[in-house]
Design an enzyme around this catalytic site. Structure first.
Site, short mmCIF file in Angstrom:
data_model
loop_
_atom_site.label_atom_id
_atom_site.label_comp_id
_atom_site.label_asym_id
_atom_site.label_seq_id
_atom_site.Cartn_x
_atom_site.Cartn_y
_atom_site.Cartn_z
N ALA A 38 0.82 -1.21 0.00
CA ALA A 38 0.00 0.00 0.00
C ALA A 38 0.85 1.27 0.00
CB ALA A 38 -0.93 -0.02 1.21
N SER A 59 7.05 -4.44 2.85
CA SER A 59 8.01 -5.50 2.52
C SER A 59 9.39 -5.15 3.06
CB SER A 59 8.06 -5.72 1.01
OG SER A 59 8.32 -4.52 0.34
N ASP A 92 13.53 2.40 0.54
CA ASP A 92 12.67 1.78 1.58
C ASP A 92 13.49 1.07 2.64
OD1 ASP A 92 10.66 2.47 -0.18
OD2 ASP A 92 9.56 0.60 0.10
O1 PMV Z 1 5.13 1.07 -2.68
P1 PMV Z 1 6.44 0.82 -2.05
O2 PMV Z 1 6.45 1.06 -0.58
O3 PMV Z 1 7.00 -0.55 -2.42
O4 PMV Z 1 7.49 1.89 -2.65
C1 PMV Z 1 7.97 1.78 -3.98
C2 PMV Z 1 8.86 2.94 -4.29
C3 PMV Z 1 9.39 2.97 -5.73
O5 PMV Z 1 10.20 4.14 -5.85
C4 PMV Z 1 8.27 3.04 -6.74
C5 PMV Z 1 10.27 1.75 -6.02
C6 PMV Z 1 11.55 1.71 -5.24
O6 PMV Z 1 12.06 0.60 -4.97
O7 PMV Z 1 12.12 2.77 -4.91
#
Ligand code: PMV
Length: 338
Positions: free
Chosen positions: A114, A119, A163
């Site tokens: 979300a 993860s 992340d």
């Molecule tokens: O939606 P999430 O929490 O997996 O964030 C993804 C963020 C992106 O920039 C779209 C991909 C990434 O690994 O940085």
């Protein structure tokens, strides 16, 4: 029993563009995933996962079972088990214990897929708990790097370090390629709206990549997001981290968030529910609002020091849950050690 937790995050700015080396500023929030690990003698891995979605489900499987026997969508099972398996592999490698087995249980307050970094939190807490359980704890930099490698494998190379570094370190961070730093920022008045759904990160990243390859102006849009982040960083650098954020700072950051949302929308990663929550927040007087994470569904983040945005989101049909999110100053945290 070794118990470790790690926080989720919101993106103040920069998701998607960070995949191409532009900077991003994610901020850890006080919603955590908790992983419990107990080594097993027989070398197998058993996983129990609770509350990985808002509804919650439990999975028991071992590495020989390709398909756990539970009645939830396979994509959620893949998500839950894929990340835990990748974390186990990293822990075994780091501890030089290729045959180590574990009983693992995962509890998470962070909805899956979300945009709140569920993860990454599971992988960071999982690697930390498993290496500690084997008596080989990692320093934060190595933990963040291994957690990134785990995500990179599961997401077929479509992942940045944002992340995993943020979840490991806590607070606000700045990530550009492999340059990862902590930022000292004042507390910001985050409000999160969740539509109850999720987006497929791998697919959404691939969609942006395709636009960027085909259109020069899509590539420029990605660079423009980088410019927003650079401007945002300057604003944050000028603020005293120990003082409350000024109304002026929140107003300027909010304006940049609004532009960032527009550019993400242009790159095709917003959704009707996300736009509807963003507009509900703006109409309630939020200083700014944008989707957070991969998009496609999931969460938005707004800045509002008053209670208006949270209340308004609670009455927005596209919003299933709204809450105020505090900056998590602790990143990965040992809750209990064996
Ligand atoms: O939606 P999430 O929490 O997996 O964030 C993804 C963020 C992106 O920039 C779209 C991909 C990434 O690994 O940085």
């Amino acid at each position: 029993m070794t118990v470790v937790s790690a926080p989720g995050k919101v993106y103040l700015f920069g998701e998607h563009a960070v995949v191409y080396g532009e900077p991003a500023v994610p901020c850890a929030i006080e919603k955590r995933a908790t992983v419990r690990v107990e080594p097993r003698d027989d070398g197998s891995v058993r996983v129990e996962a609770q509350d990985l979605t808002l509804n919650g489900f439990a999975v028991e499987y071992d590495e020989q079972d390709t398909q756990p026997d539970v009645d939830v969508p396979p994509s959620l099972i893949d998500a839950a088990t894929g990340y835990v398996d990748a974390a186990v592999e990293q822990a075994r490698e780091a501890a030089d214990a290729p045959d180590a087995g574990f009983d693992i249980s995962v509890d998470s307050e962070i909805p899956l897929g979300a945009g709140l970094g569920s993860s990454a939190a599971v992988v960071v807490a999982g690697i930390d708990a498993a290496t500690r359980a084997l008596g080989e704890p990692l320093d934060h930099r190595e933990l963040a790097e291994r957690a990134f490698q785990a995500e990179y494998t599961v997401q077929d190379g479509e992942a940045s370090r944002a992340d995993t570094f943020c979840s490991t370190m806590g607070g606000a961070v700045r990530v550009a390629g492999d340059d990862c730093r902590q930022l000292a920022t004042p507390e910001l008045p985050f409000v999160v709206g969740f539509d109850g759904g999720s987006g497929d990160t791998r697919q959404l990243v691939a969609g942006v990549r395709s636009l960027r390859d085909r259109y020069e102006f899509a590539a420029e849009t990605v660079e423009a997001i980088g410019d927003i982040v650079r401007r945002g960083e300057e604003l944050l650098a000028g603020a005293d981290p120990d003082e409350e954020a000024s109304a002026e700072l929140i107003g300027e950051l909010g304006e940049l968030m609004d532009i960032n949302h527009g550019l993400l929308s242009a790159l095709g990663v917003s959704a009707r529910s996300l736009d509807s929550m963003v507009w509900a927040a703006r109409e309630a007087g939020a200083d700014g609002a944008k989707l957070t994470g991969a998009g496609g569904g999931g969460c938005i983040v707004a800045l509002d020091a008053t209670s208006e945005t949270e209340t308004s989101l609670q009455y927005t049909p596209d919003c299933e849950q709204a809450f105020r999110a505090q900056l998590a100053t602790d990143g990965v945290r040992v809750e209990e050690s064996a």
